[in-house]
Design a protein around this motif. Structure first.
Motif, PDB file in Angstrom:
ATOM      1  N   ASP A  22     -77.248   6.716 -44.098  1.00 48.05           N
ATOM      2  CA  ASP A  22     -76.212   6.495 -44.028  1.00 48.05           C
ATOM      3  C   ASP A  22     -75.729   7.440 -45.432  1.00 48.05           C
ATOM      4  N   ARG A  23     -74.353   7.469 -46.013  1.00 50.48           N
ATOM      5  CA  ARG A  23     -74.224   8.002 -47.380  1.00 50.48           C
ATOM      6  C   ARG A  23     -75.203   8.161 -48.305  1.00 50.48           C
ATOM      7  N   ALA A  24     -75.814   6.977 -48.897  1.00 51.84           N
ATOM      8  CA  ALA A  24     -76.298   6.120 -49.812  1.00 51.84           C
ATOM      9  C   ALA A  24     -77.933   6.826 -49.713  1.00 51.84           C
ATOM     10  N   ILE A  61     -69.570  17.447 -52.204  1.00 50.24           N
ATOM     11  CA  ILE A  61     -69.872  17.659 -51.069  1.00 50.24           C
ATOM     12  C   ILE A  61     -68.387  16.958 -49.937  1.00 50.24           C
ATOM     13  N   PRO A  62     -67.904  16.736 -49.807  1.00 48.95           N
ATOM     14  CA  PRO A  62     -66.771  15.703 -49.582  1.00 48.95           C
ATOM     15  C   PRO A  62     -67.660  14.744 -48.002  1.00 48.95           C
ATOM     16  N   ASP A  93     -70.766  13.007 -43.895  1.00 49.37           N
ATOM     17  CA  ASP A  93     -71.387  12.563 -42.785  1.00 49.37           C
ATOM     18  C   ASP A  93     -71.752  13.267 -41.452  1.00 49.37           C
ATOM     19  N   VAL A  94     -71.762  14.718 -40.957  1.00 49.76           N
ATOM     20  CA  VAL A  94     -72.078  15.075 -40.568  1.00 49.76           C
ATOM     21  C   VAL A  94     -74.030  15.102 -40.097  1.00 49.76           C
ATOM     22  N   LEU A  95     -73.776  15.793 -42.129  1.00 54.52           N
ATOM     23  CA  LEU A  95     -75.001  16.214 -42.406  1.00 54.52           C
ATOM     24  C   LEU A  95     -76.337  14.393 -42.461  1.00 54.52           C
ATOM     25  N   VAL A  96     -75.541  13.349 -42.885  1.00 57.61           N
ATOM     26  CA  VAL A  96     -76.293  11.923 -42.038  1.00 57.61           C
ATOM     27  C   VAL A  96     -76.695  11.993 -40.711  1.00 57.61           C
ATOM     28  N   ARG A 121     -80.110  12.465 -35.951  1.00 59.40           N
ATOM     29  CA  ARG A 121     -81.101  12.763 -34.808  1.00 59.40           C
ATOM     30  C   ARG A 121     -81.963  13.288 -34.895  1.00 59.40           C
ATOM     31  N   GLN A 122     -82.842  14.069 -35.993  1.00 58.17           N
ATOM     32  CA  GLN A 122     -84.303  14.816 -36.336  1.00 58.17           C
ATOM     33  C   GLN A 122     -85.085  13.360 -36.959  1.00 58.17           C
TER      34      GLN A 122
END
Length: 344
Positions: A220-222, A238-239, A244-247, A252-253
């Motif tokens: 999650d973002r936290a 970072i918007p 969310d994309v990075l999370v 997935r990895q």
């Protein structure tokens, strides 16, 4: 007078009279008005498109942003098959060659802030390390420091690189150091930025890692921002949807990240570079952030004491950055690397 004749005379008078200046604008004002209306429509359309992309497909905006930064740094995205890996890398610039290796749970993009400052004077090669970013990954493959150094040899040979300045950050520093020790004929100089693989004073991060806590796996973002607080002295903007994309990518990895994090905590990996320092005979640079919360700057002492055959060693400590000097202090990092590349 007949009504029809009266209407006809009224029409003729209206036609003959010059148009009122209060009702008809000059041509340039009409043209300007049309252009402003057109621009307003374009702005509305772009706002809707970008707003929609940000909300529903932020990954495309991130790719566009990265493509712009790559172009601005005078780099091009390329790929090559070497050994067991399809390597994805950036290349650009003219002059002596510098190869830049990223760290753990990272990609070649972390070098973009400093790359644009180096390409005017240097030829840069910036790969995604095997298993990371856009480079290929073998299911269940061996991605230890030694294994990655061996893969790096295949990459260097595939590109025909000779006598490069090899720069490594964090885990990439350990790989670069081990590679330079074992394949010194391809490396003219070695620069280590907040490098892993060295002894350093225990800190909160290393104690938590020893207990099995991995801050680089989050859902999650936290959790993302907790990891960022370890890496950066001053958190980047970072918007939220980009986060969310990075999370999502981290989720997935998760298995690969966790497995490699545990591997790096083993003594053979944690001190992988330390055991090779005596083999280094080329000039070495150690560049650290004073406030590194991951690899304590005391690692520089281990570097100085361990290198006994290097032709030269220089060290630099920067203030105002955490674990990633090339991102928080790109201008200073570029100056230090340039001075090191042109010295000795």
């Amino acid at each position: 007078m007949p009504a029809c004749l009266l209407h006809l005379m009224t029409f003729v008078v209206k036609v003959a009279m010059p148009p009122s200046t209060s009702l008809v604008r000059p041509f340039w004002q009409q043209l300007l008005r049309r252009r402003l209306k057109f621009l307003a429509v374009v702005v509305v359309i772009l706002t809707v498109l970008f707003g929609g992309s940000y909300l529903f497909a932020p990954q495309y905006l991130m790719r566009a942003q990265t493509a712009f930064r790559v172009m601005r740094a005078h780099l091009k995205g390329k790929s090559v098959h070497a050994g067991d890996t399809r390597w994805s890398y950036y290349e650009g610039g003219h002059g002596p060659t510098i190869v830049l290796l990223h760290g753990f749970n990272s990609t070649k993009q972390v070098w973009l802030p400093v790359a644009g400052l180096l390409t005017p004077n240097f030829h840069l090669v910036i790969p995604d390390l095997p298993g990371w970013g856009d480079s290929s990954r073998l299911p269940g493959g061996n991605y230890t420091i030694e294994a990655q150094a061996l893969r790096l040899q295949a990459f260097v040979q595939a590109l025909g690189l000779k006598k490069v300045l090899l720069v490594g950050h964090s885990m990439g520093g350990a790989i670069a150091g081990v590679y330079a020790a074992e394949h010194g004929k391809h490396v003219a100089k070695l620069a280590l930025l907040d490098s892993a693989g060295l002894k350093f004073k225990e800190n909160a991060f290393s104690r938590a890692a020893r207990l099995g806590k991995d801050p680089f796996v989050y859902g999650d973002r936290a959790g993302f921002w907790r990891a960022m607080k370890l890496i950066f002295d001053k958190l980047p903007h970072i918007p939220g949807r980009f986060v969310d994309v990075l999370v999502d990518g981290n989720t997935r990895q998760r298995g690969f990240i966790a497995r490699n994090f545990r591997s790096l905590q083993r003594a053979s990996e944690a001190l992988s570079l330390q055991h090779h320092l005596s083999q280094l005979s080329i000039p070495v640079l150690g560049l650290w952030c004073r406030d590194d919360r991951i690899i304590d700057p005391s690692a520089l002492d281990a570097l100085r004491h361990g290198i006994i055959h290097a032709s030269a060693i220089s060290t630099t400590v920067l203030s105002g950055c955490g674990h990633a000097p090339m991102m928080e202090k790109p201008e200073v990092t570029a100056r230090v690397l340039t001075a090191f590349a042109l010295s000795y």
